[in-house]
Structure formats: C-alpha cells, structure tokens
Design a protein around this motif. Structure first.
Motif, mmCIF file in Angstrom:
data_model
loop_
_atom_site.group_PDB
_atom_site.id
_atom_site.type_symbol
_atom_site.label_atom_id
_atom_site.label_comp_id
_atom_site.label_asym_id
_atom_site.label_seq_id
_atom_site.Cartn_x
_atom_site.Cartn_y
_atom_site.Cartn_z
ATOM 1 N N ILE A 5 0.588 -1.237 -0.084
ATOM 2 C CA ILE A 5 0.063 -0.126 -0.015
ATOM 3 C C ILE A 5 0.820 1.257 0.171
ATOM 4 O O ILE A 5 0.772 2.116 -0.918
ATOM 5 C CB ILE A 5 -0.851 0.232 1.303
ATOM 6 C CG1 ILE A 5 -1.917 -1.098 1.031
ATOM 7 C CG2 ILE A 5 -1.751 1.357 1.156
ATOM 8 C CD1 ILE A 5 -2.810 -1.334 2.236
ATOM 9 N N LYS A 6 2.163 1.047 0.789
ATOM 10 C CA LYS A 6 2.692 2.450 0.906
ATOM 11 C C LYS A 6 3.449 2.879 -0.270
ATOM 12 O O LYS A 6 3.584 3.879 -0.754
ATOM 13 C CB LYS A 6 3.851 2.342 2.088
ATOM 14 C CG LYS A 6 4.582 3.443 2.502
ATOM 15 C CD LYS A 6 5.362 3.177 3.666
ATOM 16 C CE LYS A 6 6.118 4.393 3.993
ATOM 17 N NZ LYS A 6 7.068 4.041 5.111
ATOM 18 N N ARG A 11 3.528 6.362 -5.315
ATOM 19 C CA ARG A 11 3.187 6.411 -6.698
ATOM 20 C C ARG A 11 2.171 7.159 -7.268
ATOM 21 O O ARG A 11 2.327 7.982 -8.055
ATOM 22 C CB ARG A 11 2.813 4.909 -7.236
ATOM 23 C CG ARG A 11 3.949 4.317 -7.632
ATOM 24 C CD ARG A 11 3.610 2.960 -8.564
ATOM 25 N NE ARG A 11 4.478 1.815 -8.180
ATOM 26 C CZ ARG A 11 4.107 0.725 -8.584
ATOM 27 N NH1 ARG A 11 3.070 0.332 -9.536
ATOM 28 N NH2 ARG A 11 4.919 -0.564 -8.438
ATOM 29 N N HIS A 12 0.900 7.312 -6.325
ATOM 30 C CA HIS A 12 -0.096 8.174 -6.751
ATOM 31 C C HIS A 12 -0.065 9.563 -5.805
ATOM 32 O O HIS A 12 -0.956 10.188 -6.044
ATOM 33 C CB HIS A 12 -1.626 7.513 -6.492
ATOM 34 C CG HIS A 12 -1.715 6.379 -7.356
ATOM 35 N ND1 HIS A 12 -1.093 5.114 -7.146
ATOM 36 C CD2 HIS A 12 -2.454 6.234 -8.652
ATOM 37 C CE1 HIS A 12 -1.774 4.357 -8.302
ATOM 38 N NE2 HIS A 12 -2.474 5.338 -9.041
ATOM 39 N N ASP A 13 1.233 9.629 -5.294
ATOM 40 C CA ASP A 13 1.325 11.080 -4.423
ATOM 41 C C ASP A 13 0.447 11.156 -3.594
ATOM 42 O O ASP A 13 -0.206 12.169 -3.406
ATOM 43 C CB ASP A 13 1.491 12.033 -5.448
ATOM 44 C CG ASP A 13 2.251 13.328 -4.800
ATOM 45 O OD1 ASP A 13 3.093 12.907 -3.946
ATOM 46 O OD2 ASP A 13 2.070 14.337 -5.096
ATOM 47 N N LEU A 14 -0.292 10.117 -2.715
ATOM 48 C CA LEU A 14 -1.107 10.209 -1.663
ATOM 49 C C LEU A 14 -0.793 10.291 -0.269
ATOM 50 O O LEU A 14 0.289 9.508 -0.197
ATOM 51 C CB LEU A 14 -2.231 9.254 -1.703
ATOM 52 C CG LEU A 14 -3.090 9.267 -3.202
ATOM 53 C CD1 LEU A 14 -4.067 8.124 -3.126
ATOM 54 C CD2 LEU A 14 -3.919 10.372 -3.169
ATOM 55 N N THR A 15 -1.146 11.055 0.543
ATOM 56 C CA THR A 15 -0.873 10.943 1.898
ATOM 57 C C THR A 15 -1.641 9.714 2.597
ATOM 58 O O THR A 15 -2.760 9.203 2.131
ATOM 59 C CB THR A 15 -1.022 12.314 2.691
ATOM 60 O OG1 THR A 15 -2.436 12.647 2.684
ATOM 61 C CG2 THR A 15 -0.177 13.455 2.280
ATOM 62 N N GLN A 16 -1.150 9.439 3.825
ATOM 63 C CA GLN A 16 -2.219 8.436 4.365
ATOM 64 C C GLN A 16 -3.508 8.838 4.636
ATOM 65 O O GLN A 16 -4.579 8.164 4.416
ATOM 66 C CB GLN A 16 -1.548 8.096 5.903
ATOM 67 C CG GLN A 16 -0.167 7.055 5.686
ATOM 68 C CD GLN A 16 0.434 6.791 7.041
ATOM 69 O OE1 GLN A 16 0.279 7.653 7.939
ATOM 70 N NE2 GLN A 16 1.108 5.615 6.954
ATOM 71 N N LEU A 52 -6.050 2.990 -5.456
ATOM 72 C CA LEU A 52 -4.883 2.959 -5.726
ATOM 73 C C LEU A 52 -4.696 2.394 -7.273
ATOM 74 O O LEU A 52 -3.420 2.006 -7.516
ATOM 75 C CB LEU A 52 -3.861 2.164 -4.755
ATOM 76 C CG LEU A 52 -3.970 2.760 -3.534
ATOM 77 C CD1 LEU A 52 -2.827 1.706 -2.416
ATOM 78 C CD2 LEU A 52 -3.246 4.162 -3.279
ATOM 79 N N LYS A 53 -5.613 2.364 -7.894
ATOM 80 C CA LYS A 53 -5.748 1.799 -9.228
ATOM 81 C C LYS A 53 -5.003 0.388 -9.422
ATOM 82 O O LYS A 53 -3.965 0.242 -10.383
ATOM 83 C CB LYS A 53 -5.091 2.785 -10.338
ATOM 84 C CG LYS A 53 -6.127 3.767 -10.390
ATOM 85 C CD LYS A 53 -5.569 4.968 -11.522
ATOM 86 C CE LYS A 53 -6.595 6.308 -11.553
ATOM 87 N NZ LYS A 53 -6.452 7.154 -10.461
#
Lengths: 68, 130
Positions: A5-6, A11-16, A52-53
């Motif tokens: 997941i991390k 990769r998608h530039d998402l924070t938790q 997260l596609k």
C-alpha cells in the motif's frame, strides 16, 4: 501478510490521510494496514485497490504461513 | 464543525437548561437537576474533544468498530468472572456485600475494563489475528 500500500500510495502521491478519506477509513487504519498488522475486510481491501488503481493480488502479499 | 458534533452540543445545552429549569422551578428535587446538568456538560465536552481530535474527518471505520466490539466482549467476560468471584465471596461469608456495593463494583469494572482494553487494542492495532 505484507502489503504494498505504501509503495502504491507514493506512486499516486497520496498521503495516508488522502487514502483514508478516499476509502472511508481512519488514518490509523491505513497506518496499521501498511505495517501489515491489520487484516482488512474484503470490502475495504477492494476499495483500497480501486483507490490505488491496482488489484488485491498486487497490494496484499500472502506467504505460505499466512494461509495456514 | 460536523453536524453530529453540533447536534451533540445543542443536546448538551438543552440538558443543562433542563437541569437549571428543574432546579429553579422545584419540579424535580435532589439529584435529578444535577444529573441533567452533568449529562449535558459531558455531552458538550465529548463533542468538543471529538471535534478537536478528528475535525471533519472520519471518526469510525471497520477497524475501530471491531476494536470496540472486541473490547466490550472482553470486558463482559471479565465482569462475568468478577460476578462469579463476588457470588462466592458473599456465599462463603468472607465479606458481606450489599446490592449497592456489587452494583458499584460492576459499574466501575465494566466501564474501566472496556476503556483499558480498547486503548490496549488501539495501540496494538491487531484485532483480527488468528
């Protein structure tokens, strides 16, 4: 169980928090998921995979001992 | 502020005013006005703490709900054991316990154990291990 997941989140530039908001979970749940200390429901796992596609097999890695 | 917190605060204020009304109008005496005012204050404090902690974010999900359920079931089990212990203590006349003693002990044990177990589980994070 290990998760990627991390890696996918980065990769998608998402924070938790971003991912948590997307899937309707708390940030701490994402923290424990990334640490591999929480087994999510199939529904949450699928939501994360969609966010997260990715797919479940890519995100959640089970070793032989995990399935015993 | 989230709608849930606003509703909780309004309910708290209403309870406090109801308590004051009971006190002033003499409709209810003794502890009843105080109970209303305390309950109102507790609701307001809980809403403010929750707002500060979570803001507009999600406060509950499947993990926290499962965690709460696990804590409650463990707390129930602990209380069940305690009830058995108290029964034998009373039966064998080791101590003489009144109904209010037992109710007080149970109330204290259930509340405290549920809180403690929940916080332990929250820290561990693992709630559905085999």
């Amino acid at each position: 169980m290990k998760t990627r997941i991390k890696e996918f989140r980065a990769r998608h530039d998402l924070t938790q928090q971003d991912l948590a908001d997307k899937v309707g979970a708390t940030r701490m749940t994402i923290v424990f998921l990334e640490k591999g200390t929480y087994n999510p429901s199939l529904k949450l796992a699928k939501k994360i995979a969609v966010a997260l596609k990715s797919n479940l097999d890519e995100l959640f890695i089970f070793e032989k001992n995990d399935l015993k | 502020m989230k709608k849930d917190y606003t509703v909780t605060i309004i309910a708290g204020i209403l309870l406090i005013f109801l308590g004051i009304f009971f006190q002033v109008s003499d409709l209810a005496r003794g502890m009843i006005p105080l109970i209303f005012m305390n309950a109102g204050t507790i609701l307001i404090v809980i809403a403010v703490i929750s707002h500060n902690r979570y803001g507009a974010g999600i406060t509950q999900d499947e993990r926290t709900r499962a965690l709460g359920a696990r804590a409650l079931s463990n707390s129930w089990l602990l209380t069940f054991v305690l009830v058995n212990v108290l029964f034998w203590i009373d039966y064998t006349k080791v101590l003489t316990l009144s109904a209010s003693h037992i109710l007080g002990i149970l109330l204290f044990t259930m509340t405290l154990s549920a809180g403690i177990i929940q916080s332990i589980l929250k820290k561990r994070g693992i709630i559905n291990e085999d």
